[in-house]
Design an enzyme around this catalytic site. Structure first.
Site, PDB file in Angstrom:
ATOM      1  N   PRO A 106      38.311  43.039  38.172  1.00 29.65           N
ATOM      2  CA  PRO A 106      37.999  44.203  39.012  1.00 29.65           C
ATOM      3  C   PRO A 106      39.250  44.860  39.582  1.00 29.65           C
ATOM      4  CG  PRO A 106      36.705  42.280  39.705  1.00 29.65           C
ATOM      5  CD  PRO A 106      37.676  41.805  38.670  1.00 29.65           C
TER       6      PRO A 106
ATOM      7  N   GLU B 150      35.983  32.691  40.849  1.00 31.80           N
ATOM      8  CA  GLU B 150      36.539  33.737  41.724  1.00 31.80           C
ATOM      9  C   GLU B 150      37.671  34.495  41.036  1.00 31.80           C
ATOM     10  OE1 GLU B 150      35.425  35.002  44.544  1.00 31.80           O
ATOM     11  OE2 GLU B 150      33.735  33.664  44.264  1.00 31.80           O
TER      12      GLU B 150
ATOM     13  N   ARG C 299      32.880  51.798  18.175  1.00 35.55           N
ATOM     14  CA  ARG C 299      32.258  53.045  17.722  1.00 35.55           C
ATOM     15  C   ARG C 299      33.278  54.162  17.472  1.00 35.55           C
ATOM     16  NH1 ARG C 299      30.624  56.800  21.069  1.00 35.55           N
ATOM     17  NH2 ARG C 299      28.564  57.053  20.145  1.00 35.55           N
TER      18      ARG C 299
ATOM     19  N   ASP D 213      30.901  63.354  22.130  1.00 34.49           N
ATOM     20  CA  ASP D 213      30.409  62.537  23.239  1.00 34.49           C
ATOM     21  C   ASP D 213      31.015  62.953  24.578  1.00 34.49           C
ATOM     22  OD1 ASP D 213      28.658  60.818  22.026  1.00 34.49           O
ATOM     23  OD2 ASP D 213      30.168  59.304  21.569  1.00 34.49           O
TER      24      ASP D 213
HETATM   25  N1  SAM Z   1      37.085  37.429  43.154  1.00 33.44           N
HETATM   26  C1  SAM Z   1      37.174  38.474  42.173  1.00 33.44           C
HETATM   27  C2  SAM Z   1      37.402  39.791  42.881  1.00 33.44           C
HETATM   28  O1  SAM Z   1      36.869  39.989  43.970  1.00 33.44           O
HETATM   29  O2  SAM Z   1      38.079  40.658  42.285  1.00 33.44           O
HETATM   30  C3  SAM Z   1      35.909  38.579  41.346  1.00 33.44           C
HETATM   31  C4  SAM Z   1      35.773  37.527  40.308  1.00 33.44           C
HETATM   32  S1  SAM Z   1      34.372  37.781  39.281  1.00 33.44           S
HETATM   33  C5  SAM Z   1      33.103  36.960  40.153  1.00 33.44           C
HETATM   34  C6  SAM Z   1      34.696  36.741  37.898  1.00 33.44           C
HETATM   35  C7  SAM Z   1      35.284  37.437  36.709  1.00 33.44           C
HETATM   36  O3  SAM Z   1      34.414  38.466  36.268  1.00 33.44           O
HETATM   37  C8  SAM Z   1      36.619  38.101  36.895  1.00 33.44           C
HETATM   38  O4  SAM Z   1      37.692  37.204  36.791  1.00 33.44           O
HETATM   39  C9  SAM Z   1      36.635  39.111  35.768  1.00 33.44           C
HETATM   40  O5  SAM Z   1      37.059  38.541  34.537  1.00 33.44           O
HETATM   41  C10 SAM Z   1      35.161  39.494  35.639  1.00 33.44           C
HETATM   42  N2  SAM Z   1      34.833  40.761  36.294  1.00 33.44           N
HETATM   43  C11 SAM Z   1      34.053  40.919  37.392  1.00 33.44           C
HETATM   44  N3  SAM Z   1      33.936  42.212  37.705  1.00 33.44           N
HETATM   45  C12 SAM Z   1      34.648  42.903  36.785  1.00 33.44           C
HETATM   46  C13 SAM Z   1      34.921  44.287  36.590  1.00 33.44           C
HETATM   47  N4  SAM Z   1      34.457  45.224  37.395  1.00 33.44           N
HETATM   48  N5  SAM Z   1      35.697  44.636  35.534  1.00 33.44           N
HETATM   49  C14 SAM Z   1      36.194  43.706  34.703  1.00 33.44           C
HETATM   50  N6  SAM Z   1      35.976  42.367  34.852  1.00 33.44           N
HETATM   51  C15 SAM Z   1      35.210  41.978  35.875  1.00 33.44           C
END
Ligand code: SAM
Length: 222
Positions: free
Chosen positions: A89, A116, A153, A168
């Site tokens: 994220p 996490e 795609r 698109d």
């Molecule tokens: N503690 C992290 C934070 O607040 O940024 C969130 C961890 S999330 C529960 C677990 C994993 O999901 C991350 O390490 C990532 O690989 C993936 N993930 C969650 N949200 C994502 C997003 N918006 N974009 C890309 N990967 C995401």
């Protein structure tokens, strides 16, 4: 052929989305090859542990650096030119422009987190960090399949009509697709806009342009 590798604790997550429709056909046609790599296989302790508690305290567990970095190295050994993308994220927002940039690489390796997230030092071993958007998923796998699908795609030869990808949403920066209609002409009292039935191609093109611009303004710049 475009090579995609996915580093994950849940390789089975990808079975269904890659076994239908466009991704399935692209794989069968040899346009893209997708390989999943189980991160846990690179854990060397007897319990194959891939997570550990955060220094400084706090909730949850983190992906440990040793197995994750070993899996990245294995991916680079298999595909030396691969572009390694961490899904997080905290990464840069994924866009159609980024998808177009990534398909120019010989291949990508998508690193999926869980728990996490990652020990921060793992970031030094990837080429780029990408986020799907400003919300938190439970794992990187749903983000990876979205990125991969968007790339597949766009690969030459994948879509029946290459024009589709060009028309698109987002093919032009910030511009959404215009509204589309098919038969019947009247559905529950709702008529197809008259201009689309006119046969006047210039008028249709100009109507679509206005609709796309208005929609983009209302939904993205509001
Ligand atoms: N503690 C992290 C934070 O607040 O940024 C969130 C961890 S999330 C529960 C677990 C994993 O999901 C991350 O390490 C990532 O690989 C993936 N993930 C969650 N949200 C994502 C997003 N918006 N974009 C890309 N990967 C995401």
């Amino acid at each position: 052929m475009f090579h995609a590798q996915i580093l994950t604790l849940f390789p089975e997550f990808f079975d269904s989305p890659l076994s239908c429709s466009i991704p399935k056909r692209a794989i069968a046609a040899g346009i893209v090859a997708v390989e999943t790599i189980q991160i846990r296989d690179f854990a060397t302790d007897k319990h194959h542990q891939v997570d550990d508690a955060p220094y400084g305290g706090g909730p949850g567990m983190l992906m440990k650096p040793e197995p994750v970095v070993a899996s990245i190295r294995a991916a680079r050994d298999k595909q030396p030119d691969t572009h390694v993308v961490m899904l997080t994220p905290s990464g840069s927002r994924f866009t159609q422009a980024k998808a177009l940039e990534l398909i120019e690489k010989p291949g990508v390796t998508l690193l999926c987190g869980r728990y996490e997230g990652f020990d921060e030092r793992i970031c030094d071993y990837v080429d780029e960090q990408i986020s799907l958007g400003d919300y938190v998923l439970s794992g990187g796998e749903p983000a990876a399949i979205c990125v991969l699908d968007a790339l597949i795609r766009l690969l030459p030869g994948v879509l029946g009509s290459p024009e589709s990808a060009v028309l698109d949403s987002f093919s032009e920066a910030g511009i959404l697709d215009w509204p589309h209609y098919t038969r019947p002409e009247i559905f529950e009292g709702k008529r197809v806009p008259e201009v689309l039935l006119s046969g006047n191609h210039a008028a249709i093109e100009s109507w679509r342009r206005v609709q796309a611009e208005e929609r983009s303004k209302n939904r993205r710049q509001g």
